[in-house]
Design a protein around this motif. Structure first.
Motif, PDB file in Angstrom:
ATOM      1  N   GLY A 175      57.851  -8.250  14.564  1.00  0.00           N
ATOM      2  CA  GLY A 175      56.655  -7.965  15.033  1.00  0.00           C
ATOM      3  C   GLY A 175      56.223  -6.310  15.420  1.00  0.00           C
ATOM      4  N   LYS A 176      56.869  -5.960  16.644  1.00  0.00           N
ATOM      5  CA  LYS A 176      56.692  -4.762  17.207  1.00  0.00           C
ATOM      6  C   LYS A 176      57.829  -3.529  16.461  1.00  0.00           C
ATOM      7  N   TRP A 177      58.769  -3.953  15.925  1.00  0.00           N
ATOM      8  CA  TRP A 177      59.890  -2.884  15.481  1.00  0.00           C
ATOM      9  C   TRP A 177      59.654  -3.105  13.677  1.00  0.00           C
ATOM     10  N   HIS A 178      58.777  -3.589  13.456  1.00  0.00           N
ATOM     11  CA  HIS A 178      58.462  -3.668  11.730  1.00  0.00           C
ATOM     12  C   HIS A 178      59.574  -3.784  10.929  1.00  0.00           C
ATOM     13  N   LEU A 179      60.500  -4.730  11.505  1.00  0.00           N
ATOM     14  CA  LEU A 179      61.868  -5.199  10.514  1.00  0.00           C
ATOM     15  C   LEU A 179      61.494  -5.500   9.166  1.00  0.00           C
ATOM     16  N   ASN A 180      60.403  -6.239   9.076  1.00  0.00           N
ATOM     17  CA  ASN A 180      60.198  -6.562   7.305  1.00  0.00           C
ATOM     18  C   ASN A 180      59.423  -5.586   6.741  1.00  0.00           C
ATOM     19  N   ARG A 181      59.289  -4.450   7.047  1.00  0.00           N
ATOM     20  CA  ARG A 181      58.588  -3.148   6.515  1.00  0.00           C
ATOM     21  C   ARG A 181      59.639  -2.250   5.873  1.00  0.00           C
ATOM     22  N   PHE A 182      60.020  -2.591   4.658  1.00  0.00           N
ATOM     23  CA  PHE A 182      61.181  -1.705   4.186  1.00  0.00           C
ATOM     24  C   PHE A 182      60.673  -0.401   3.432  1.00  0.00           C
ATOM     25  N   VAL A 183      61.594   0.416   3.547  1.00  0.00           N
ATOM     26  CA  VAL A 183      60.831   1.829   3.004  1.00  0.00           C
ATOM     27  C   VAL A 183      61.678   2.148   1.742  1.00  0.00           C
ATOM     28  N   GLY A 184      62.133   1.320   1.230  1.00  0.00           N
ATOM     29  CA  GLY A 184      62.941   1.523  -0.165  1.00  0.00           C
ATOM     30  C   GLY A 184      63.621   0.134  -0.607  1.00  0.00           C
ATOM     31  N   THR A 185      64.042   0.360  -2.030  1.00  0.00           N
ATOM     32  CA  THR A 185      64.548  -0.966  -2.503  1.00  0.00           C
ATOM     33  C   THR A 185      65.858  -0.962  -2.678  1.00  0.00           C
ATOM     34  N   ARG A 186      66.719   0.082  -2.603  1.00  0.00           N
ATOM     35  CA  ARG A 186      67.949   0.185  -2.597  1.00  0.00           C
ATOM     36  C   ARG A 186      68.698  -0.657  -1.260  1.00  0.00           C
TER      37      ARG A 186
END
Length: 464
Positions: free
Chosen positions: A347-358
């Motif tokens: 939730g607060k650290w955005h672990l599921n929000r990835f910034v790439g697919t590699r």
């Protein structure tokens, strides 16, 4: 007759009022950056540099000539800022650095205006680099006398992704979604007493939980060494005879939730009658017996818990037969703290929000989030009692984003004890720059008397 207190409804802002407040806030931040006034986040960055993790990264990563303006160490600290402040995207991070004027604090030659240096560094991360960085933080804590790893919980969390282009992602069951999905698994060893991550392992979503127990134990042992009577709290996915026998032979203790599949567990649970639940408490009752695992010949204490909130009995096994049954149940209840850590990371650290697919970008994103959580908790514990209990959102607002004004050099210890946390942080950095003897002595005495152990990290910044 019931009495009701009247509460005035919240005032709704018109679009013009909202825009006026936003312009005022932007002007205030620009003025603060122009005046060079520090914030708690700048103090945190200086504390991270003195902690040693940035020095390790600087000594093990090779710079290229094209990175003279935006070097890798500054980009690494910027990624820590992204996780620490809960910023989701890379573009939002660049906007935050420009708005707060943090390019100078990160050591960049000029202002950062694009995401390419950050994205290039994220693609170079490996799991070995992340674990070495985390181990460097833990070794620093061990050298300072912090007792790590007395009670360790081990669990995994499924991180789902949307899309089929993610490298090495596999299908597995997601408890968050309640169905099978594509994603990765984060295996975590967690100190439930100090609430600090100890080791991580990232695999595809189809790998079982029991396969990670050996790997995580080896990484925890590499930092703290083998300890007799070290307690491990395990969920039902780690109930495996070979793994439990390995723990028992290494003189480690464990409390594990048992599966009802083995016959010796079925027979032990079926043998209990209502009069066997002799340990009676307000909301639950306990019954216990001792069994021998038939294949590995492990002597286990079986504790069956009947709780008013559980539709089925909870079956726990433990290899410490001298521990009371109620203590076994209370130890297992502490395993919930690792679930709270997973919930906070998502939730607060955005672990599921990835910034790439590699795969390297996924590993770097997860590892930096866990590393930033560790540094954030060490920094928070090094302050005062009320900051250690503050929530992440409150701490970001009141400490990281607050300006830190000056403190008179002649302030007494009583006056210092009444000051907010961010003002003490500002005084700490000021002492490092000016070396005021009297204020330094007062601050050292204040910190030594008001900070409980193991909150000793901030004292290392003050020269004796």
């Amino acid at each position: 007759m019931a009495h009701f207190t009247h509460r005035r409804p919240a005032r709704k802002l018109t679009p013009a009022q909202f825009a006026r407040r936003r312009r005022k806030r932007v002007r205030r931040r620009a003025q603060r950056a122009e005046d060079g006034q520090r914030t708690g986040l700048v103090v945190f960055l200086e504390w991270v540099r003195t902690f040693g993790v940035v020095g390790w990264f600087d000594g093990h990563v090779v710079e290229r000539a094209s990175q003279a303006v935006f070097h890798k160490t500054g980009c690494f600290v910027a990624l820590l800022v992204r996780a620490t402040m809960g910023i989701g995207g890379m573009g939002d991070l660049v906007s935050y650095i420009r708005r707060e004027g943090l390019s100078g604090a990160l050591g960049f030659v000029k202002e950062l205006t694009f995401v390419n240096p950050l994205a290039d560094l994220l693609r170079e991360f490996t799991e070995a680099i992340i674990n070495d960085l985390l181990e460097e933080v833990l070794r620093t804590l061990v050298r300072e006398g912090v007792q790590l790893g007395e009670v360790v919980a081990i669990d995994s969390s499924f991180l789902h992704v949307f899309g089929k282009t993610y490298e090495d992602a596999a299908r597995g069951f997601s408890g968050h979604l309640g169905k099978t999905a594509l994603g990765y698994k984060l295996h975590l060893a967690y100190d439930v007493q100090l609430r600090l991550p100890l080791a991580i392992w990232i695999t595809s979503g189809k790998d079982s939980d029991s396969s990670s127990l050996k790997v995580l134990r080896e990484r925890v042992t590499r930092v703290m060494g083998k300890r007799p009577n070290q307690m491990f709290l395990l969920d039902r996915g780690y109930f495996d005879a070979a793994e439990l026998d390995r723990l028992d032979r290494d003189e480690a203790l464990f409390v594990c939730r048992a599966k009802l599949v083995p016959n010796y567990i079925k027979e032990a649970v079926a043998s209990f009658k209502d009069e066997d639940f002799t340990y009676r408490f307000k909301n639950f009752r306990l019954a216990t017996t001792t069994v021998v695992e038939p294949t590995k010949l492990i002597v286990l204490r079986v504790v069956v818990v009947r709780h008013v909130a559980f539709p089925k009995p909870l079956v726990l096994v433990c290899n410490a037969t001298e521990i009371r049954p109620v203590q076994v149940y209370r130890l297992y209840k502490k395993r919930f703290l690792i679930e709270a850590a997973f919930h906070e990371l998502r939730g607060k650290w955005h672990l599921n929000r990835f910034v790439g697919t590699r795969l390297a970008q996924v590993i770097g994103h997860i590892g930096i989030a866990v590393l930033a959580l560790t540094l954030h908790r060490c920094f928070r514990e090094s302050l005062q009692r009320h900051t250690a209990r503050a929530g992440t959102k409150t701490f970001r607002r009141e400490v990281y984003q607050a300006p830190v004004p000056d403190i008179p050099e002649t302030a007494s210890s009583r006056q210092l004890s009444r000051l907010p946390v961010h003002r003490l942080l500002r005084e700490l950095v000021k002492l490092l720059q000016t070396g005021a003897t009297r204020a330094k002595a007062l601050l050292i005495r204040l910190l030594e008397t008001s900070i409980p152990k193991p909150r000793i990290l901030i004292l290392d910044l003050v020269e004796p």
